[in-house]
Design a protein around this motif. Structure first.
Motif, PDB file in Angstrom:
ATOM      1  N   LEU A  38       0.683  -1.391  -0.064  1.00 54.89           N
ATOM      2  CA  LEU A  38       0.007   0.037   0.188  1.00 54.89           C
ATOM      3  C   LEU A  38       0.858   1.140   0.089  1.00 54.89           C
ATOM      4  O   LEU A  38       0.749   2.203  -0.695  1.00 54.89           O
ATOM      5  N   TYR A  39       1.995   1.149   0.830  1.00 51.28           N
ATOM      6  CA  TYR A  39       2.694   2.552   0.833  1.00 51.28           C
ATOM      7  C   TYR A  39       3.499   2.652  -0.253  1.00 51.28           C
ATOM      8  O   TYR A  39       3.834   3.685  -0.719  1.00 51.28           O
ATOM      9  N   SER A  40       3.938   1.790  -1.231  1.00 55.07           N
ATOM     10  CA  SER A  40       4.801   2.054  -2.106  1.00 55.07           C
ATOM     11  C   SER A  40       3.766   1.966  -3.339  1.00 55.07           C
ATOM     12  O   SER A  40       4.287   2.283  -4.177  1.00 55.07           O
ATOM     13  N   GLY A  41       2.444   1.721  -3.484  1.00 56.97           N
ATOM     14  CA  GLY A  41       1.747   1.991  -4.547  1.00 56.97           C
ATOM     15  C   GLY A  41       0.640   2.959  -4.442  1.00 56.97           C
ATOM     16  O   GLY A  41       0.996   4.168  -4.676  1.00 56.97           O
ATOM     17  N   PRO A  42      -0.452   2.901  -4.019  1.00 52.37           N
ATOM     18  CA  PRO A  42      -1.488   4.031  -3.910  1.00 52.37           C
ATOM     19  C   PRO A  42      -0.947   5.007  -2.920  1.00 52.37           C
ATOM     20  O   PRO A  42      -1.370   6.467  -2.872  1.00 52.37           O
ATOM     21  N   LEU A  43      -0.353   4.873  -1.828  1.00 54.63           N
ATOM     22  CA  LEU A  43      -0.085   5.797  -0.823  1.00 54.63           C
ATOM     23  C   LEU A  43       1.322   6.232  -0.877  1.00 54.63           C
ATOM     24  O   LEU A  43       1.951   7.066  -0.179  1.00 54.63           O
ATOM     25  N   GLY A  44       2.066   5.912  -1.906  1.00 55.27           N
ATOM     26  CA  GLY A  44       3.871   6.166  -2.114  1.00 55.27           C
ATOM     27  C   GLY A  44       3.632   7.586  -2.505  1.00 55.27           C
ATOM     28  O   GLY A  44       4.413   8.321  -1.650  1.00 55.27           O
ATOM     29  N   TYR A  45       3.255   8.095  -3.515  1.00 56.39           N
ATOM     30  CA  TYR A  45       3.423   9.421  -3.729  1.00 56.39           C
ATOM     31  C   TYR A  45       2.111  10.024  -3.797  1.00 56.39           C
ATOM     32  O   TYR A  45       1.364   9.600  -4.645  1.00 56.39           O
ATOM     33  N   HIS A  46       1.946  11.185  -3.246  1.00 59.05           N
ATOM     34  CA  HIS A  46       0.833  11.926  -3.198  1.00 59.05           C
ATOM     35  C   HIS A  46       1.019  13.239  -2.857  1.00 59.05           C
ATOM     36  O   HIS A  46       1.972  13.757  -2.545  1.00 59.05           O
ATOM     37  N   CYS A  47      -0.036  14.141  -3.201  1.00 60.91           N
ATOM     38  CA  CYS A  47      -0.258  15.505  -3.142  1.00 60.91           C
ATOM     39  C   CYS A  47      -1.021  15.722  -1.753  1.00 60.91           C
ATOM     40  O   CYS A  47      -1.979  15.268  -1.691  1.00 60.91           O
ATOM     41  N   GLU A  48      -0.275  16.465  -0.982  1.00 56.40           N
ATOM     42  CA  GLU A  48      -0.909  16.998   0.272  1.00 56.40           C
ATOM     43  C   GLU A  48      -0.636  18.581   0.289  1.00 56.40           C
ATOM     44  O   GLU A  48       0.398  19.003   0.279  1.00 56.40           O
ATOM     45  N   PHE A  49      -1.491  19.547   0.377  1.00 57.98           N
ATOM     46  CA  PHE A  49      -1.348  20.733   0.506  1.00 57.98           C
ATOM     47  C   PHE A  49      -2.273  21.436   1.352  1.00 57.98           C
ATOM     48  O   PHE A  49      -2.995  21.045   2.088  1.00 57.98           O
ATOM     49  N   THR A  50      -1.783  22.696   1.771  1.00 55.75           N
ATOM     50  CA  THR A  50      -2.310  23.628   2.799  1.00 55.75           C
ATOM     51  C   THR A  50      -2.520  24.892   2.391  1.00 55.75           C
ATOM     52  O   THR A  50      -1.525  25.524   1.448  1.00 55.75           O
ATOM     53  N   VAL A  51      -3.407  25.843   2.747  1.00 55.20           N
ATOM     54  CA  VAL A  51      -3.578  27.265   2.376  1.00 55.20           C
ATOM     55  C   VAL A  51      -2.740  27.781   3.470  1.00 55.20           C
ATOM     56  O   VAL A  51      -3.237  27.646   4.644  1.00 55.20           O
ATOM     57  N   ILE A  52      -1.609  28.446   3.399  1.00 53.63           N
ATOM     58  CA  ILE A  52      -0.872  29.162   4.188  1.00 53.63           C
ATOM     59  C   ILE A  52      -1.100  30.558   4.466  1.00 53.63           C
ATOM     60  O   ILE A  52      -0.601  31.446   5.344  1.00 53.63           O
ATOM     61  N   GLY A  53      -2.077  31.107   3.668  1.00 49.88           N
ATOM     62  CA  GLY A  53      -2.301  32.556   3.622  1.00 49.88           C
ATOM     63  C   GLY A  53      -3.332  33.074   2.636  1.00 49.88           C
ATOM     64  O   GLY A  53      -3.490  32.475   1.481  1.00 49.88           O
ATOM     65  N   TYR A  54      -4.111  33.912   2.704  1.00 50.99           N
ATOM     66  CA  TYR A  54      -4.884  34.400   1.625  1.00 50.99           C
ATOM     67  C   TYR A  54      -4.973  36.287   1.953  1.00 50.99           C
ATOM     68  O   TYR A  54      -4.642  36.819   2.762  1.00 50.99           O
ATOM     69  N   ALA A  55      -5.398  36.887   0.788  1.00 46.58           N
ATOM     70  CA  ALA A  55      -5.682  38.235   0.740  1.00 46.58           C
ATOM     71  C   ALA A  55      -7.068  38.467   0.032  1.00 46.58           C
ATOM     72  O   ALA A  55      -7.150  37.794  -0.884  1.00 46.58           O
ATOM     73  N   VAL A  56      -7.860  39.249   0.696  1.00 47.65           N
ATOM     74  CA  VAL A  56      -9.149  39.503  -0.262  1.00 47.65           C
ATOM     75  C   VAL A  56      -9.194  40.877  -0.554  1.00 47.65           C
ATOM     76  O   VAL A  56      -8.837  41.980  -0.011  1.00 47.65           O
ATOM     77  N   ASN A  57      -9.396  41.126  -1.917  1.00 51.24           N
ATOM     78  CA  ASN A  57      -9.394  42.416  -2.625  1.00 51.24           C
ATOM     79  C   ASN A  57     -11.005  42.734  -2.879  1.00 51.24           C
ATOM     80  O   ASN A  57     -11.472  41.861  -3.841  1.00 51.24           O
TER      81      ASN A  57
END
Length: 144
Positions: free
Chosen positions: A44-63
């Motif tokens: 599992l770790y070397s297959g579907p869980l091996g390479y993956h995208c994980e992201f977070t929003v670290i900031g924002y600005a509103v106009n």
């Protein structure tokens, strides 16, 4: 008198032998089970869980301009694969209802850091902006 001692030792020997056989079989089955689980987790770790995208929003600005809100969001990928974002959802912060979904015909791709601008028209904060990646990961933030 000798025959009496022989019968007693034979029963004890039989009980000990049955106990040893059951312990050996139990340990063997436990070892097989642990090896099976370990192999399954490794695949599992070397297959579907091996390479993956994980992201977070670290900031924002509103106009805010006349009846239009533009939100610039900074995204950081701490996963091991390139993030490919296909759509963005704008969600009402109080009810949890989806207000608007913005699909991207040309997906956003980034490895570590990017800034994405989302135009939400006349939707006033507070709302949640949630991004959905190609591999099923979702991340977002509350815009106030």
């Amino acid at each position: 008198m000798m025959s009496f001692l022989r019968h007693g030792s034979s029963e004890i020997t039989g009980a000990v032998l049955i106990l040893v056989i059951s312990v050996v079989l139990s340990v063997s089955l436990l070892a097989l089970f642990i090896n099976y689980i370990n192999g399954s987790l490794q695949s599992l770790y070397s297959g579907p869980l091996g390479y993956h995208c994980e992201f977070t929003v670290i900031g924002y600005a509103v106009n805010a301009t006349a009846n239009t809100y533009k939100v610039a969001l900074a995204l950081y990928n701490y996963g091991t694969a390139t993030c490919i974002i296909n759509n963005v959802a704008v969600i009402n912060a109080t009810t949890g209802n989806v207000i608007m979904v913005i699909p991207y015909s040309n997906p956003i791709k980034f490895n570590r850091f990017t800034i994405v601008t989302v135009i939400v028209n006349s939707i006033k904060p507070p709302f949640i902006i949630r991004f959905y990646s190609n591999d099923g990961y979702a991340g977002g933030t509350l815009v106030e």
